[in-house]
Design a protein around this motif. Structure first.
Motif, PDB file in Angstrom:
ATOM      1  N   CYS A 152      51.877  36.178  36.222  1.00  0.00           N
ATOM      2  CA  CYS A 152      51.362  37.535  36.481  1.00  0.00           C
ATOM      3  C   CYS A 152      51.578  38.406  35.250  1.00  0.00           C
ATOM      4  O   CYS A 152      50.671  39.123  34.817  1.00  0.00           O
ATOM      5  CB  CYS A 152      52.098  38.164  37.647  1.00  0.00           C
ATOM      6  N   LEU A 199      44.012  33.731  39.054  1.00  0.00           N
ATOM      7  CA  LEU A 199      44.404  34.175  40.398  1.00  0.00           C
ATOM      8  C   LEU A 199      44.702  33.001  41.321  1.00  0.00           C
ATOM      9  O   LEU A 199      45.633  33.061  42.120  1.00  0.00           O
ATOM     10  CB  LEU A 199      43.303  35.043  41.004  1.00  0.00           C
ATOM     11  N   TYR A 216      45.771  27.817  34.939  1.00  0.00           N
ATOM     12  CA  TYR A 216      45.878  29.174  34.383  1.00  0.00           C
ATOM     13  C   TYR A 216      45.530  29.182  32.906  1.00  0.00           C
ATOM     14  O   TYR A 216      44.850  30.080  32.416  1.00  0.00           O
ATOM     15  CB  TYR A 216      47.313  29.643  34.617  1.00  0.00           C
ATOM     16  N   GLU A 254      40.680  43.034  37.274  1.00  0.00           N
ATOM     17  CA  GLU A 254      41.528  41.967  37.802  1.00  0.00           C
ATOM     18  C   GLU A 254      41.545  40.777  36.841  1.00  0.00           C
ATOM     19  O   GLU A 254      40.649  40.617  36.010  1.00  0.00           O
ATOM     20  CB  GLU A 254      40.954  41.573  39.177  1.00  0.00           C
ATOM     21  N   ALA A 255      42.614  39.986  36.954  1.00  0.00           N
ATOM     22  CA  ALA A 255      42.693  38.765  36.157  1.00  0.00           C
ATOM     23  C   ALA A 255      41.589  37.810  36.598  1.00  0.00           C
ATOM     24  O   ALA A 255      41.100  37.905  37.725  1.00  0.00           O
ATOM     25  CB  ALA A 255      44.060  38.110  36.366  1.00  0.00           C
ATOM     26  N   THR A 269      47.118  40.795  41.249  1.00  0.00           N
ATOM     27  CA  THR A 269      48.175  40.354  40.338  1.00  0.00           C
ATOM     28  C   THR A 269      49.464  41.109  40.614  1.00  0.00           C
ATOM     29  O   THR A 269      50.544  40.511  40.658  1.00  0.00           O
ATOM     30  CB  THR A 269      47.736  40.603  38.886  1.00  0.00           C
ATOM     31  N   MET A 293      48.198  31.705  40.940  1.00  0.00           N
ATOM     32  CA  MET A 293      49.159  32.700  41.425  1.00  0.00           C
ATOM     33  C   MET A 293      49.203  32.688  42.949  1.00  0.00           C
ATOM     34  O   MET A 293      50.276  32.669  43.556  1.00  0.00           O
ATOM     35  CB  MET A 293      48.768  34.099  40.971  1.00  0.00           C
ATOM     36  N   CYS A 316      51.094  39.799  43.711  1.00  0.00           N
ATOM     37  CA  CYS A 316      51.746  38.511  43.459  1.00  0.00           C
ATOM     38  C   CYS A 316      53.052  38.729  42.717  1.00  0.00           C
ATOM     39  O   CYS A 316      54.081  38.125  43.036  1.00  0.00           O
ATOM     40  CB  CYS A 316      50.848  37.607  42.632  1.00  0.00           C
ATOM     41  N   TYR A 349      48.910  38.162  32.368  1.00  0.00           N
ATOM     42  CA  TYR A 349      47.675  38.950  32.389  1.00  0.00           C
ATOM     43  C   TYR A 349      47.927  40.444  32.396  1.00  0.00           C
ATOM     44  O   TYR A 349      47.110  41.221  31.902  1.00  0.00           O
ATOM     45  CB  TYR A 349      46.765  38.512  33.545  1.00  0.00           C
TER      46      TYR A 349
END
Lengths: 79, 228, 494
Positions: free
Chosen positions: C343, C451, C99, C445-446, C369, C454, C372, C346
């Motif tokens: 989560c 991701l 991450y 989105e991240a 995200t 996660m 999650c 981000y």
């Protein structure tokens, strides 16, 4: 011998207490440096030269410098 | 009120430590472990300085940890100071000729003394940590006496601290691979007692630590001096 | 050389340490390699730890460092507890470092990776060591790297939190050191097994004092109730990847050390009521403060305090089932809280604010995200079929097993805490999904590197939650290892 040790212990305690009471932080740092220095002497008297060496160079020299630098960046007198 | 609570807490702590200390007779060797080090240290590790045999052989893993702690504090200080914007330059008075020449004159002997301390760590009092601290105090003297003229070479200090740490870990891993297959075991021949080339890996590790500690402490001083 | 000497547990500590020393050198060559070094290190650790884990369930591996027989040298005790936590640390570290590859872009990046690697190496050392001074050394590694990481962003609040943490943490460390010094003075040994053998009666004043010093010192790091003032600030002002490991691993390792000292060294038998009450107080105070927060990271930090209280409570039931439940709760809290912080990282990064109210409509903007995050909150609150349910259920069963009235009352209070926990987490979920529906921003989105960790954490949470038997095979031997002091002494000293 016992006289020297007693003198050193009293001096060490005095230095420690005065480090607490000094309003001028530079004096307080010098007093705490003195505590380290006397501790180094005490270690030699207790036959621990290895520790004495580390205490003298780190406790008395380097830590004091770090404190002095910190005081230089902030204020010299305690409010 | 707050002072009172503080004093009462201190008294309780002091009383607690005293009750514990009373059960320990001063200066009498009762410790089984310590006696083992004193009686068998020479034969098992080959180091004339028993303190060194404990620090670098019996409890070498702790020393590896301590070296890491020092490494961490230098790195952590660097990481924190890197985020702070440098302040305006202050006027500094140049040191007098006598002072700066004196510092320059003293610098090599102090370095030499530090090197002597850590190279002879297994024979005489002192070792890597002490020698490193002495070397750092030489750099401190240069910073104080000849301020702003000379600075620590960044690349050089990075090299010596990384290689020092790596050497320690790699010697440990070699110990795992050869000899008795234990991490950090003393796999080299112990040599003739009380000579410079004795005690197996101890001098090598101490030299690595000496370089590492010297470089790290000097770097800490450098970082702080640069800031002020 | 047989199979086991290749898989020596000492590698779990030695290799990451070596890599950390290598990073500055690699940094001179290329800046890009550096950020993958922690990933490589923890991948290695994870594989080695999972390979060793099956071997230690019956018989622990005693690693003699330097080849010296235990009381004279340092030994590592790789038992089921140690290896369970070491694998957990390695897996979490691996995911969080993936991450961090894209997440950490500001500041002295190279130093961040060194500090992060060493933080978790220190944690691994603490869970594996069998020597109290060695425990102190690794604890220092863990603490010092977390002080620096909390201040990493260099914001005013970060620096302030770091200094607060530094002062309280140093007091804790010195207390720990005083305790260790007093024990060494009295018994002349630092080996945990040897100490455990020599300490006959822990209520003797001189021994009791050292115990109190050690527990207070470790308790500061473990954030047990009156000693947790540093936690909310520190965990909320660190970068999110750091908060994930601080909340998920650092405090649990502190708690492990408390438990190890209490159970193994001192074999405490009648102070558990005290710890139970402390645990329940920690739960209630943590959850109530979390309920009042407007800042998402502070809320998560306070929720960690509540969870720690629950784990303390579970351990102080001190039965086989209770201790296993505590360990299980540690695992599920690590997975859940790491996921939540990752989560949240981000979400905060995209909205630019830590206020919960600014998360409105994020469920549409970052659907994966947000999903999650929701699963993470469900697991922390304890809804089936996620791990949090299985672990909380185990604790409740353990508390009700004896039929003692006091335990029933206390577990009731813990459940009240859980309800409060549910209330504030559902408040966030409501904000994420159902408020601000008129906002239809583009999807943002991240990145994939965020991701993947996660989703892996989510899959862990679901798989372990559905099939708790997988982990139960490790938990039962681990709990008996913690409770059986005689076996510990026997396996180290022979």
């Amino acid at each position: 011998m016992i006289v020297i040790v007693t003198f050193l212990i009293v001096a060490m305690l005095a230095a420690a207490v005065s480090a607490y009471f000094f309003r001028d932080l530079l004096n307080a740092v010098i007093a705490s440096c003195m505590v380290s220095l006397i501790a180094a002497v005490m270690f030699i008297l207790l036959h621990a030269p290895d520790v004495a060496m580390a205490e003298a160079s780190i406790g008395a020299a380097l830590v004091t410098t770090v404190f002095v630098i910190a005081i230089r960046r902030t204020t010299r007198y305690e409010k | 009120m707050r002072k009172c609570i503080g004093i009462i807490l201190l008294i309780i702590i002091a009383w607690g430590i005293l009750t514990s200390l009373q059960t320990m007779p001063f200066g009498v060797s009762r410790a089984k472990v310590a006696n083992h080090y004193i009686n068998n240290g020479k034969d098992e590790t080959g180091a004339a300085n028993i303190v060194t045999s404990v620090v670098i052989n019996y409890r070498a893993f702790d020393t590896l940890g301590e070296v890491t702690v020092l490494f961490l504090s230098a790195i952590g200080l660097g990481a924190v100071l890197a985020t702070i914007k440098t302040r305006e330059k202050r006027d500094t008075e140049k040191a007098s000729l006598i002072l700066s020449t004196g510092c320059r004159f003293l610098f090599p002997p102090i370095i030499l003394f530090g090197a002597y301390i850590f190279i002879h760590g297994h024979l005489t009092p002192g070792g890597g940590f002490q020698g490193g601290a002495i070397i750092a105090s030489a750099f401190l003297l240069m910073y104080l006496g000849c301020h702003g003229e000379k600075r620590l070479n960044d690349r050089c200090s990075t090299f010596s601290e990384s290689l020092g740490g790596l050497a320690f870990v790699i010697i440990g891993l070699i110990g795992l691979a050869v000899g008795t297959h234990y991490f950090l075991n003393n796999f080299m021949p112990l040599g003739k007692f009380n000579t410079l080339l004795s005690a197996g890996v101890i001098p090598i590790i101490y030299i690595a630590i000496g370089f590492k500690v010297g470089a790290e402490l000097s770097k800490i001083i450098d970082l702080l001096m640069e800031e002020s | 050389m047989n199979e086991m000497s290749i898989l020596d547990p000492v590698l779990l500590i030695a290799i990451p340490l070596g890599l950390a020393f290598l990073i500055p050198l690699l940094g001179l060559v290329s800046k890009k390699i550096v950020r993958w070094i922690p990933v490589v290190g923890f991948l290695f650790n994870g594989i080695v730890a999972l390979l060793i884990l099956p071997h230690v369930l019956k018989q622990p591996i005693i690693v003699k460092i330097g080849g010296f027989v235990p009381p004279f040298g340092i030994n590592l005790y790789a038992g089921s507890v140690g290896m369970l936590l070491a694998s957990l640390i390695a897996i979490t570290g691996f995911l969080v470092s993936i991450y961090a590859v894209k997440y950490i872009t500001k500041g002295a990046e190279q130093k961040y990776h060194i500090l992060f690697l060493l933080l978790l190496t220190g944690a691994t050392g603490v869970v594996l060591t069998g020597d109290i001074f060695n425990l102190f050394v690794f604890f220092e590694i863990l603490c010092i790297s977390s002080y620096a990481l909390v201040a990493y962003l260099g914001t005013r609040s970060g620096l302030e939190a770091s200094i607060k943490y530094l002062i309280q943490g140093s007091i804790g460390s010195s207390f720990l050191l005083i305790g260790i010094g007093l024990l060494y003075g009295q018994f002349g040994t630092l080996n945990m097994a040897d100490l455990a053998r020599q300490i006959v009666d822990y209520t003797e004043p001189s021994v009791f004092v050292s115990m109190v010093f050690m527990i207070t010192g470790l308790g500061i790091e473990a954030a047990i109730f009156p000693l947790n003032a540093w936690l909310p600030d520190a965990h909320s002002s660190a970068p999110s990847s750091v908060s994930a490991v601080l909340s998920g691993i650092a405090i649990e390792v502190g708690l492990y050390a408390v438990i190890r000292v209490l159970f193994t060294i001192f074999a405490v038998s009648n102070f558990f009521i005290f710890f139970m009450v402390l645990g329940v107080l920690t739960v209630l105070i943590g959850e109530m403060s979390a309920f009042a927060q407007k800042n998402i990271k502070r809320m998560l930090a306070y929720s960690s305090i509540g969870q720690i209280g629950l784990i303390v409570f579970a351990f102080s039931i001190s039965t086989q089932l209770g201790v296993a439940g505590g360990l299980f709760q540690m695992v599920s809290h690590t997975l859940g809280k790491a996921l939540l912080f990752l989560c949240a990282g981000y979400m905060i990064f995209r909205t630019g604010s830590m206020e919960i109210s600014s998360l409105e409509g994020i469920g549409k903007k970052m659907p994966i995200t947000a999903l999650c995050f929701t699963i993470g909150t469900f697991s922390i609150v304890g809804l089936p079929p996620f791990t949090g349910f299985a672990s909380k259920f185990m604790i409740i069963r353990a508390a009700l097993a004896n039929g003692e009235l006091l335990l029933q009352i206390l577990i009731g209070l813990v459940l009240v805490g859980t309800i409060i926990e549910g209330a504030y987490f559902f408040k966030i979920i409501q904000t994420i999904y159902f408020k601000g529906a008129h906002k239809t921003d583009n999807r943002e989105e991240a990145p994939v590197t965020a991701l993947i960790p996660m989703l892996i954490l989510v899959s862990f949470i679901i798989v372990i939650g559905m099939f708790p038997n997988i982990i139960d095979k490790v938990l039962q031997p681990a709990a008996s290892e913690l409770l059986d002091q005689v076996k510990y002494i026997g396996s180290v000293l022979g």
